[in-house]
Design an enzyme around this catalytic site. Structure first.
Site, short mmCIF file in Angstrom:
data_model
loop_
_atom_site.label_atom_id
_atom_site.label_comp_id
_atom_site.label_asym_id
_atom_site.label_seq_id
_atom_site.Cartn_x
_atom_site.Cartn_y
_atom_site.Cartn_z
N TYR A 173 0.80 -1.12 0.11
CA TYR A 173 -0.12 -0.05 -0.19
C TYR A 173 0.85 1.07 -0.11
O TYR A 173 1.76 1.24 0.86
CB TYR A 173 -0.69 0.00 1.27
CG TYR A 173 -1.80 1.12 1.44
CD1 TYR A 173 -2.84 1.47 0.59
CD2 TYR A 173 -1.63 2.15 2.53
CE1 TYR A 173 -3.57 2.79 0.41
CE2 TYR A 173 -2.39 3.41 2.39
CZ TYR A 173 -3.41 3.49 1.77
OH TYR A 173 -4.18 4.54 1.81
N ASP A 217 9.44 3.00 -0.25
CA ASP A 217 8.00 3.74 0.61
C ASP A 217 8.45 3.18 2.02
O ASP A 217 8.14 2.17 2.32
CB ASP A 217 6.97 3.31 0.04
CG ASP A 217 5.77 3.99 0.79
OD1 ASP A 217 6.19 4.42 1.84
OD2 ASP A 217 4.57 3.66 0.36
N LYS A 238 4.18 8.71 8.80
CA LYS A 238 3.88 8.02 10.09
C LYS A 238 5.05 8.71 11.17
O LYS A 238 4.60 9.72 11.86
CB LYS A 238 3.90 6.69 10.17
CG LYS A 238 2.77 6.27 9.16
CD LYS A 238 2.19 4.94 9.13
CE LYS A 238 0.86 4.52 8.41
NZ LYS A 238 1.10 3.89 7.12
C1 LIG Z 1 0.27 4.51 5.70
C2 LIG Z 1 1.07 4.50 4.50
C3 LIG Z 1 1.16 5.17 3.47
C4 LIG Z 1 0.11 6.38 3.26
O1 LIG Z 1 0.23 7.32 4.41
P1 LIG Z 1 -0.88 8.46 4.95
O2 LIG Z 1 -0.30 9.22 5.92
O3 LIG Z 1 -1.94 7.36 5.37
O4 LIG Z 1 -1.17 9.17 3.70
C5 LIG Z 1 1.93 5.26 2.38
N1 LIG Z 1 2.90 4.03 2.29
C6 LIG Z 1 2.89 2.90 3.49
C7 LIG Z 1 3.73 2.31 3.21
C8 LIG Z 1 2.20 3.27 4.31
O5 LIG Z 1 2.03 2.25 5.51
#
Ligand SMILES: *Cc1c(COP(=O)(O)O)cnc(C)c1O
Length: 427
Positions: free
Chosen positions: A144, A239, A267
Site C-alpha cells: 500500500y 516507501d 507516520k
Molecule cells: C500508511 C502508508 C502510506 C500512506 O500514508 P498516509 O499518511 O496514511 O497517507 C503510504 N505508504 C505506506 C507504506 C503506508 O503504510
C-alpha cells in the site's frame, strides 16, 4: 465491557461521515464489530469514551513509537503552538528537520516536507516521471502506498498485473500506467523489464511490506531490484512510510544495505502529527519546483507544530540502545505469542522485523500477497475480539502490523501474554 457511549457516537457518526469514519480501517468491519471511540491515550494505553482501558498495539497505525502523549513531544508542540501554528513562510525548524533527516538517512541529500504519506508517494512518483520522462510505474501486490490514483491498482487481486483499477473513480488510462507484480519474485520483474524496461519511470516498494501483514524481503531481492533499475535507468523508490525510523534509525535501507533513488516517509517522522516527506539525491530532487519544473506545493507543508513534534521524536529515537530495546520487547512478545499458539495447536505463521510483526492464522510460510491471503480471517476475527474483551487493542485486520513502542514494558507484555493464553481458547 461497557460500550454505551461508543455505540451512541457510532450511530451519530454514520449519519454524518461515510461509513462513520475518516479512514476505512477504523470501522473494524474486518473483525465484524463496531468501532470503539477513543478519548485519550498515554504511554502504551488507550482509553475509550466508556472508560475502558486497553494496551495498545496499533500505535495510530505506526506513528506512536515513543508511546502516546510522550511528555517531551507534547511540550515541544505546546511551545510551538504558542509561537503561532502556521506562517506559510520558511522556518528554522524545517531546515533543522531536513538536516536531521539527511544525517540519519544519508541518501536524503534533499527532502521536501508534505502533510501525509499519501502526498509523499504521489509526489515522488510525479518526480520520477518528470525526471525520467517515462510514464510506467511498477508496484507490488499487497503493498500500500497511500490512496493516490495510480497506486490503488488492484493491490493484490488477480487483476493486478492487468492494471485494472480495483477502485471506481480511478480512470483506466491512469490505472494502465501502473503494473503490479508479486512481491519477492525477481523473475517477474526481470520479465517485465525485458519487455517494457525502457518505459518504466520507477519501481516503488515497501522494503519490508507492512500492509499485507508483515512480509520481509527475501535475501537478495532488494539488491536485485536495485540492479534491474540501474540497468534500465529506472528510479527505485523505497516507501518507508512505515519502516522509516521503525525497523532501524536509518530505515530498512540501512539494514538491507540497498540505497534507493528516492525515499518516502510519514507516520513516525511527524511524532504523531500530520507530516510526510520525500527525498533523495540533489540531482533528482532539484527537479522539484521552484528549483525545477516538477510542481508540488502545500499550504501547511512543514507546519510548525508538525516539525516541532517530529524533531523532538527523532531526537528521542536517536539515542543509543533505543532500537535494541524495541527489538528485545518485540521479540519477547512475538516469541511468547508463538508459544501460546503452538500450545493451542493453532496453525500460525509469524513474520517479524524489529518492532513490527504479524501472526497469520495459517501454516505459512507467507512471502507475498498470494500466500498472505490464504490466512483464516474468521479465526483472526475471533482472536481480535477475544483479545479486545481482555483489554488488548490489536489492529482490526489480519493484514496489519502489530507495533511495539518504547512505552510498552515487561508488565504490559506479561499482561498481553496472559490475555492471549485465555483468548486463544476462543479462536
Ligand atoms: C500508511 C502508508 C502510506 C500512506 O500514508 P498516509 O499518511 O496514511 O497517507 C503510504 N505508504 C505506506 C507504506 C503506508 O503504510
Amino acid at each position: 465491557m461497557k460500550d454505551d457511549r461508543s455505540r451512541e457516537l457510532w450511530q451519530r457518526a454514520q449519519k454524518v461521515m461515510p461509513g462513520g469514519v475518516n479512514s476505512p480501517v477504523r470501522a473494524m468491519s474486518a473483525v465484524g464489530r463496531e468501532p470503539i471511540f477513543i478519548r485519550s491515550a498515554r504511554g502504551c494505553h488507550i482509553e475509550d469514551v466508556d472508560g475502558n482501558r486497553y494496551i495498545d498495539y496499533v500505535g495510530s497505525w505506526g506513528p506512536m513509537i515513543l508511546g502516546h502523549a510522550n511528555e517531551d513531544v507534547v511540550a515541544a508542540v505546546k511551545k510551538a503552538a504558542e509561537r503561532g501554528t502556521s506562517f506559510g513562510a520558511p522556518t528554522e525548524a524545517e531546515v533543522t528537520f531536513a538536516e536531521m533527516l539527511g544525517r540519519l538517512m544519508p541518501n536524503l541529500e534533499q527532502v521536501r516536507l508534505v502533510s501525509s504519506g499519501t502526498e509523499a508517494t504521489m509526489s515522488a512518483l510525479r518526480l520520477a516521471r518528470g525526471y525520467t520522462g517515462r510514464d510506467l510505474i511498477v508496484k507490488f501486490d499487497g503493498c500500500y502506498h497511500g490512496h493516490g490514483d495510480g497506486l490503488l491498482v488492484a493491490a493484490g487481486s488477480g487483476l493486478a498485473t492487468l492494471g485494472i483499477p480495483s477502485c471506481p473513480g480511478v480512470p483506466d488510462e491512469i490505472a494502465e500506467l501502473s503494473v503490479s507484480l508479486p512481491y519477492n519474485d525477481l523473475a517477474a520483474v526481470e520479465k517485465l523489464f525485458h519487455e517494457k524496461g525502457e518505459q518504466v519511470a520507477a519501481v516503488i516498494i515497501e522494503p519490508v511490506a507492512g500492509n499485507m501483514g508483515v512480509v520481509p524481503p527475501a535475501p537478495g531481492y532488494l539488491q536485485g531490484l536495485r540492479d534491474i533499475c540501474d540497468e534500465y535507468n529506472t528510479l527505485l523508490i523505497f516507501d518507508e512510510v512505515i519502516t522509516g525510523f521503525r525497523v532501524a534509525l536509518g530505515g530498512a535501507q540501512s539494514i538491507y544495505e540497498v540505497t534507493p533513488d528516492l525515499t518516502t516517509l510519514g507516520k513516525i517522522i511527524g511524532g504523531g502529527l500530520p507530516l510526510g516527506a520525500y527525498g533523495g539525491k540533489t540531482e533528482i530532487m532539484s527537479k522539484v519546483a521552484p528549483s525545477g519544473p516538477v510542481y508540488q506545493a502545500g499550504t501547511l507543508s512543514g507546519n510548525p507544530l508538525a516539525t516541532a513534534a517530529g524533531l523532538r521524536a527523532l531526537d528521542l529515537l536517536d539515542v543509543a540502545g533505543v532500537y535494541e530495546r524495541l527489538e528485545e520487547l518485540a521479540a519477547r512478545l512475538f516469541d511468547g505469542l508463538g508459544q501460546v499458539f503452538s500450545e493451542a495447536k493453532l496453525p500460525h505463521c509469524g513474520n517479524r522485523v524489529g518492532s513490527m510483526f504479524c501472526y497469520f492464522f495459517q501454516k505459512g510460510p507467507v512471502t507475498d500477497y498470494a500466500s498472505a491471503s490464504q490466512s483464516d480471517n474468521q479465526a483472526f476475527a475471533r482472536w481480535h475480539n477475544a483479545m479486545l474483551a481482555r483489554g488488548i487493542y490489536l489492529a482490526p485486520s489480519q493484514y496489519e502490523c502489530t507495533f511495539m513502542s518504547l512505552a510498552h514494558d515487561g508488565d504490559a507484555i506479561d499482561q498481553t501474554l496472559s490475555a492471549a493464553a485465555e483468548a486463544v481458547k476462543e479462536v
